[in-house]
Design an enzyme around this catalytic site. Structure first.
Site, PDB file in Angstrom:
ATOM      1  N   ASP A  85     -13.613 -36.349   7.162  1.00 49.90           N
ATOM      2  CA  ASP A  85     -14.556 -36.784   7.460  1.00 49.90           C
ATOM      3  C   ASP A  85     -15.032 -36.672   9.019  1.00 49.90           C
ATOM      4  O   ASP A  85     -14.027 -36.621   9.813  1.00 49.90           O
ATOM      5  CB  ASP A  85     -14.948 -38.610   7.538  1.00 49.90           C
ATOM      6  CG  ASP A  85     -15.052 -39.195   5.815  1.00 49.90           C
ATOM      7  OD1 ASP A  85     -15.228 -37.971   5.189  1.00 49.90           O
ATOM      8  OD2 ASP A  85     -14.440 -39.756   5.609  1.00 49.90           O
ATOM      9  N   TYR A 113      -1.616 -41.133   7.217  1.00 50.15           N
ATOM     10  CA  TYR A 113      -3.044 -41.510   7.908  1.00 50.15           C
ATOM     11  C   TYR A 113      -2.289 -43.099   8.743  1.00 50.15           C
ATOM     12  O   TYR A 113      -1.193 -43.248   8.059  1.00 50.15           O
ATOM     13  CB  TYR A 113      -4.380 -41.880   7.447  1.00 50.15           C
ATOM     14  CG  TYR A 113      -4.308 -40.627   6.173  1.00 50.15           C
ATOM     15  CD1 TYR A 113      -5.716 -40.090   6.618  1.00 50.15           C
ATOM     16  CD2 TYR A 113      -3.732 -40.007   4.691  1.00 50.15           C
ATOM     17  CE1 TYR A 113      -5.941 -38.725   5.947  1.00 50.15           C
ATOM     18  CE2 TYR A 113      -4.751 -39.035   3.876  1.00 50.15           C
ATOM     19  CZ  TYR A 113      -5.407 -38.220   4.289  1.00 50.15           C
ATOM     20  OH  TYR A 113      -5.390 -37.186   3.829  1.00 50.15           O
ATOM     21  N   ASP A 127     -16.704 -47.289   4.487  1.00 53.99           N
ATOM     22  CA  ASP A 127     -17.163 -47.018   6.221  1.00 53.99           C
ATOM     23  C   ASP A 127     -18.082 -47.408   6.498  1.00 53.99           C
ATOM     24  O   ASP A 127     -18.705 -48.221   6.376  1.00 53.99           O
ATOM     25  CB  ASP A 127     -16.125 -45.500   6.191  1.00 53.99           C
ATOM     26  CG  ASP A 127     -18.196 -44.741   5.913  1.00 53.99           C
ATOM     27  OD1 ASP A 127     -19.357 -45.473   6.042  1.00 53.99           O
ATOM     28  OD2 ASP A 127     -17.840 -43.061   5.486  1.00 53.99           O
ATOM     29  N   ARG A 218     -10.359 -44.846   2.199  1.00 54.09           N
ATOM     30  CA  ARG A 218     -11.428 -45.751   1.931  1.00 54.09           C
ATOM     31  C   ARG A 218     -11.710 -46.457   0.515  1.00 54.09           C
ATOM     32  O   ARG A 218     -11.518 -48.005   0.434  1.00 54.09           O
ATOM     33  CB  ARG A 218     -13.074 -45.258   2.080  1.00 54.09           C
ATOM     34  CG  ARG A 218     -13.533 -44.096   2.909  1.00 54.09           C
ATOM     35  CD  ARG A 218     -14.608 -43.526   3.541  1.00 54.09           C
ATOM     36  NE  ARG A 218     -14.744 -41.958   2.686  1.00 54.09           N
ATOM     37  CZ  ARG A 218     -15.257 -42.057   1.506  1.00 54.09           C
ATOM     38  NH1 ARG A 218     -16.809 -42.428   1.301  1.00 54.09           N
ATOM     39  NH2 ARG A 218     -15.593 -40.349   0.778  1.00 54.09           N
TER      40      ARG A 218
END
Length: 341
Positions: A85, A113, A127, A218
């Site tokens: 992203d 992550y 988000d 997300r």
């Protein structure tokens, strides 16, 4: 974590009287004037092959990052292994030249992550860029979050975000969502290997995750907020590993601008998780022609995927079947790529 890059709709081409596309310019038979630099004056592209482990910054798309790296190396071909992203930072593996043939092996690798969840608000994009769709005054304790995490570890069913690159009847989900259409996405099986709380500060929590291909961080934040009864969305995200590529080997664009060669990794770095076998020159030539070779020796793999090197240079990757290595991808590296240490 999946990502989707915004795509702009192209303007319609002007139509001619018969409905065909009208092309502006000189009449038929005329010579169209050259635009820009003459072809013979353009700098020749380099036959460079290898991997760049880019530490992508916030605010740049994966496509833009690839373009920057391709320009710095003046490379003929470039691509990335897993989009990230624009709001996210971290590991973006970029393949140059022959390394593009090994992208699937990196895409199938495990990913790690570190992400921040802001509680109390669920957005339509899951988000910080999205529009709030649900709110709550509740805030979870660290103990409540840690107690909820095990339900999301292992093989789970996950509904992707409405704003995702998944295709629905040939259309990207994010295009349909932006057009105001109701997007109904089906839950998919994904695997999450590890989740842990790193920091917790009232309405914000930092979580570490290790997961497989197709997992949406997300969606994980969204579902966790619903289970905790407080809603939530991802407010910051950093990818710390993709397959064999980690933060320790990553470089920034600024570092690349100072030196490109020192940040170029061997093509076969992407193949770290499969066995290798050294072959003779004759065998290497056969493999490069797409022909199988018989593997001998007690160290030869008995089955599965493997890659072959000749004189330390990668020549092919394929499957071992009944004692033979059947090539599926062949490489033409010569002296154009760094060798693995």
């Amino acid at each position: 974590m999946q990502d989707e890059i915004s795509s702009e709709r192209a303007a319609e081409a002007p139509q001619g009287p018969r409905g065909d596309v009208r092309r502006d310019g000189p009449p038929r038979g005329g010579r169209r004037p050259q635009r820009g630099r003459p072809r013979h004056d353009r700098p020749k592209k380099n036959d460079v092959s290898g991997w760049v482990v880019l530490d992508k910054g916030v605010g740049i798309t994966s496509t833009q990052a690839v373009a920057v790296v391709k320009r710095l190396f003046n490379a003929k071909k470039a691509g990335h292994a897993g989009t990230l992203d624009p709001l996210a930072s971290g590991i973006l593996p970029i393949a140059l030249g022959e390394a593009t043939k090994t992208v699937p092996f990196v895409m199938d690798g495990r990913k790690a992550y570190r992400f921040e969840v802001t509680w109390g608000v669920e957005t339509d994009t899951d988000d910080a860029e999205g529009r709030p769709v649900e709110t709550s005054e509740n805030r979870p304790t660290r103990e409540a979050i840690e107690a909820a995490l095990p339900a999301f570890v292992g093989e789970i069913e996950q509904v992707p975000p409405r704003y995702s690159a998944i295709k629905i009847q040939g259309e990207r989900a994010y295009d349909l969502a932006r057009d105001g259409e109701v997007v109904e996405l089906v839950a998919r099986a994904v695997r999450i290997d590890h989740l842990s709380v790193i920091e917790h500060h009232g309405d914000r929590t930092v979580i570490a995750a290790e997961c497989g291909k197709g997992t949406y961080v997300r969606a994980l934040a969204r579902d966790l907020g619903r289970v905790l009864g407080c809603y939530g969305h991802v407010s910051a995200l950093r990818r710390t590993r993709v397959g064999p590529f980690e933060e320790a080997t990553a470089c920034s664009v600024a570092a690349l601008e100072e030196s490109t060669e020192m940040h170029l990794h061997a093509v076969e770095t992407a193949l770290d998780e499969i066995p290798s076998v050294a072959v003779s020159r004759d065998m290497g030539l056969r493999l490069m022609r797409g022909q199988p070779v018989i593997l001998r020796g007690h160290d030869a793999p008995l089955g599965g995927k493997a890659y072959a090197t000749c004189g330390g240079v990668l020549v092919a990757v394929g499957d071992v079947e009944r004692g033979e290595l059947v090539p599926h991808r062949v490489f033409h590296l010569g002296g154009t790529a760094p060798q693995k240490n």
